[in-house]
Motif scaffolding. Structure first.
Motif, mmCIF file in Angstrom:
data_model
loop_
_atom_site.group_PDB
_atom_site.id
_atom_site.type_symbol
_atom_site.label_atom_id
_atom_site.label_comp_id
_atom_site.label_asym_id
_atom_site.label_seq_id
_atom_site.Cartn_x
_atom_site.Cartn_y
_atom_site.Cartn_z
ATOM 1 N N LEU A 80 0.831 -1.206 0.000
ATOM 2 C CA LEU A 80 0.000 0.000 0.000
ATOM 3 C C LEU A 80 0.866 1.257 0.000
ATOM 4 C CD1 LEU A 80 -2.909 -0.909 2.461
ATOM 5 C CD2 LEU A 80 -3.106 -0.381 0.029
ATOM 6 N N GLY A 81 1.993 1.214 0.695
ATOM 7 C CA GLY A 81 2.869 2.372 0.776
ATOM 8 C C GLY A 81 3.753 2.584 -0.432
ATOM 9 N N ASN A 82 3.996 1.537 -1.209
ATOM 10 C CA ASN A 82 4.928 1.630 -2.329
ATOM 11 C C ASN A 82 4.320 1.340 -3.697
ATOM 12 O OD1 ASN A 82 7.765 2.045 -1.111
ATOM 13 N ND2 ASN A 82 6.838 0.479 0.182
ATOM 14 N N GLY A 83 3.120 0.800 -3.728
ATOM 15 C CA GLY A 83 2.524 0.374 -4.987
ATOM 16 C C GLY A 83 1.770 1.447 -5.738
ATOM 17 N N TYR A 84 1.724 2.647 -5.189
ATOM 18 C CA TYR A 84 0.965 3.725 -5.810
ATOM 19 C C TYR A 84 1.800 4.994 -5.769
ATOM 20 C CZ TYR A 84 -2.726 0.387 -4.924
ATOM 21 O OH TYR A 84 -3.478 -0.751 -4.897
ATOM 22 N N PRO A 85 1.475 5.965 -6.627
ATOM 23 C CA PRO A 85 2.211 7.228 -6.584
ATOM 24 C C PRO A 85 2.127 7.863 -5.199
ATOM 25 C CG PRO A 85 0.810 7.127 -8.533
ATOM 26 C CD PRO A 85 0.457 5.954 -7.671
ATOM 27 N N LEU A 86 3.180 8.557 -4.816
ATOM 28 C CA LEU A 86 3.235 9.204 -3.512
ATOM 29 C C LEU A 86 2.160 10.276 -3.370
ATOM 30 C CD1 LEU A 86 5.041 8.626 -1.140
ATOM 31 C CD2 LEU A 86 6.643 10.325 -1.988
ATOM 32 N N VAL A 87 1.873 10.972 -4.464
ATOM 33 C CA VAL A 87 0.850 12.022 -4.480
ATOM 34 C C VAL A 87 0.034 11.845 -5.750
ATOM 35 C CG1 VAL A 87 0.420 14.497 -4.629
ATOM 36 C CG2 VAL A 87 2.294 13.657 -3.217
ATOM 37 N N GLU A 88 -1.286 11.826 -5.588
ATOM 38 C CA GLU A 88 -2.163 11.729 -6.759
ATOM 39 C C GLU A 88 -3.485 12.403 -6.445
ATOM 40 O OE1 GLU A 88 -3.225 7.655 -7.756
ATOM 41 O OE2 GLU A 88 -3.120 7.092 -5.658
ATOM 42 N N GLU A 89 -4.283 12.624 -7.481
ATOM 43 C CA GLU A 89 -5.601 13.223 -7.278
ATOM 44 C C GLU A 89 -6.469 12.238 -6.502
ATOM 45 O OE1 GLU A 89 -9.139 15.592 -9.644
ATOM 46 O OE2 GLU A 89 -7.671 14.446 -10.824
ATOM 47 N N ILE A 90 -7.147 12.749 -5.493
ATOM 48 C CA ILE A 90 -8.016 11.916 -4.661
ATOM 49 C C ILE A 90 -9.379 11.832 -5.335
ATOM 50 C CG2 ILE A 90 -9.142 11.707 -2.415
ATOM 51 C CD1 ILE A 90 -6.754 13.413 -1.324
ATOM 52 N N GLY A 91 -9.888 10.609 -5.465
ATOM 53 C CA GLY A 91 -11.185 10.405 -6.092
ATOM 54 C C GLY A 91 -11.829 9.136 -5.568
ATOM 55 N N ALA A 92 -12.985 8.833 -6.091
ATOM 56 C CA ALA A 92 -13.748 7.662 -5.647
ATOM 57 C C ALA A 92 -12.965 6.365 -5.855
ATOM 58 C CB ALA A 92 -15.087 7.589 -6.379
ATOM 59 N N GLU A 93 -12.144 6.325 -6.917
ATOM 60 C CA GLU A 93 -11.432 5.093 -7.243
ATOM 61 C C GLU A 93 -10.254 4.811 -6.313
ATOM 62 O OE1 GLU A 93 -9.653 8.518 -9.063
ATOM 63 O OE2 GLU A 93 -11.684 7.755 -9.325
ATOM 64 N N ASN A 94 -9.758 5.817 -5.575
ATOM 65 C CA ASN A 94 -8.603 5.564 -4.710
ATOM 66 C C ASN A 94 -8.801 5.968 -3.251
ATOM 67 O OD1 ASN A 94 -8.425 8.352 -4.883
ATOM 68 N ND2 ASN A 94 -6.422 8.383 -5.857
ATOM 69 N N PHE A 95 -9.922 6.575 -2.906
ATOM 70 C CA PHE A 95 -10.111 7.058 -1.538
ATOM 71 C C PHE A 95 -10.056 5.915 -0.517
ATOM 72 C CE2 PHE A 95 -12.525 8.490 2.163
ATOM 73 C CZ PHE A 95 -11.811 9.631 2.474
ATOM 74 N N GLN A 96 -10.628 4.774 -0.845
ATOM 75 C CA GLN A 96 -10.620 3.641 0.097
ATOM 76 C C GLN A 96 -9.196 3.216 0.442
ATOM 77 O OE1 GLN A 96 -13.399 2.431 1.702
ATOM 78 N NE2 GLN A 96 -11.887 1.387 2.953
ATOM 79 N N ARG A 97 -8.289 3.344 -0.502
ATOM 80 C CA ARG A 97 -6.890 3.004 -0.241
ATOM 81 C C ARG A 97 -6.304 3.914 0.856
ATOM 82 N NH1 ARG A 97 -4.857 3.635 -5.131
ATOM 83 N NH2 ARG A 97 -3.667 5.506 -4.778
ATOM 84 N N TYR A 98 -6.677 5.190 0.819
ATOM 85 C CA TYR A 98 -6.225 6.114 1.869
ATOM 86 C C TYR A 98 -6.824 5.713 3.217
ATOM 87 C CZ TYR A 98 -4.350 9.187 -1.745
ATOM 88 O OH TYR A 98 -3.628 9.706 -2.782
ATOM 89 N N VAL A 99 -8.088 5.319 3.211
ATOM 90 C CA VAL A 99 -8.735 4.857 4.443
ATOM 91 C C VAL A 99 -8.012 3.630 4.984
ATOM 92 C CG1 VAL A 99 -10.869 3.900 5.424
ATOM 93 C CG2 VAL A 99 -10.995 5.781 3.773
ATOM 94 N N ASP A 100 -7.744 2.668 4.104
ATOM 95 C CA ASP A 100 -7.105 1.407 4.504
ATOM 96 C C ASP A 100 -5.684 1.601 5.014
ATOM 97 O OD1 ASP A 100 -9.415 0.092 3.766
ATOM 98 O OD2 ASP A 100 -8.638 -0.597 1.838
ATOM 99 N N SER A 101 -5.029 2.687 4.615
ATOM 100 C CA SER A 101 -3.647 2.913 5.057
ATOM 101 C C SER A 101 -3.578 3.174 6.560
ATOM 102 C CB SER A 101 -3.029 4.094 4.306
ATOM 103 O OG SER A 101 -3.491 5.331 4.840
ATOM 104 N N GLY A 102 -4.673 3.668 7.143
ATOM 105 C CA GLY A 102 -4.682 3.987 8.571
ATOM 106 C C GLY A 102 -3.969 5.286 8.902
ATOM 107 N N LEU A 103 -3.438 5.965 7.887
ATOM 108 C CA LEU A 103 -2.731 7.230 8.108
ATOM 109 C C LEU A 103 -3.685 8.407 7.940
ATOM 110 C CD1 LEU A 103 0.495 6.561 5.984
ATOM 111 C CD2 LEU A 103 0.246 6.380 8.468
ATOM 112 N N LYS A 104 -3.353 9.517 8.577
ATOM 113 C CA LYS A 104 -4.086 10.751 8.318
ATOM 114 C C LYS A 104 -3.783 11.156 6.873
ATOM 115 C CE LYS A 104 -3.892 12.093 13.134
ATOM 116 N NZ LYS A 104 -3.151 12.869 14.132
#
Length: 192
Positions: A31-55
């Protein structure tokens, strides 16, 4: 190299990353390395941010701004310095103006920056001069808890001489939780 190991090839970075040895943290590592460090937040990736457990720190940008690419590059530089502590992304501040306001930031001035603790439903608007250094320090402070969250509240009344007093978010603990007094609270919202 060590065995067992995972080697991750990514379409957004030419350099593969390797996790070797103990693979028990592979999911978090992916999760920490498989995606760009910064990207546009949208419906398709928001759950990944939730799953990371990070603010999650969000830059609300104007995509039509002549500085847009530089702003995203600056975010990437910031995100590299706080990787693993807080996530960074960006969103269209023109389209999501109401979200900017809800998070306590100034929606009339873009770029605007705010962070959220998704699990605790807290927001941390950035106030100050926009520099890479200031945003890095602020986002690290959000991550470590040294930056206070934003609470929508009226100002504490300057003077109260009646037996019934007005309590707002910022005076609640001092007045209501005072163990030397008996307190009865009526909760209401003036707009209801």
């Amino acid at each position: 190299g060590k065995v067992p190991a995972l080697k991750l090839f990514r379409d957004f970075d030419k350099t593969p990353v390797v996790l070797s040895g103990d693979l028990s943290g592979a999911k978090t590592w992916l999760l920490g390395n498989g995606y760009p460090l910064v990207e546009e937040i949208g419906a398709e990736n928001f759950q990944r941010y939730v799953d990371s457990g990070l603010k999650l720190a969000v830059a609300f940008l104007d995509k039509k701004s002549e500085n847009f690419k530089q702003q995203v590059d600056d975010l990437t530089a910031i995100a590299k310095q706080v990787k693993g502590k807080i996530s960074w992304g960006w969103s269209d501040g023109v389209v999501y103006k109401d979200q900017v306001k809800a998070m306590g930031a100034d929606a009339d001035t873009l770029p605007a920056y705010a962070a959220m603790d998704i699990q605790k439903r807290l927001n941390y608007p950035f106030k100050g001069e926009v520099t890479v250094e200031a945003l890095t320090k602020w986002s690290a402070g959000v991550a470590d808890g040294s930056v206070e969250p934003f609470y929508k509240s009226q100002e504490v009344p300057k003077e109260q001489k009646e037996a019934v007093v007005v309590v707002v978010r910022n005076s609640f603990d001092d007045v209501v939780m005072d163990k030397t007094k008996d307190v009865l609270v009526e909760f209401y919202a003036p707009w209801c």
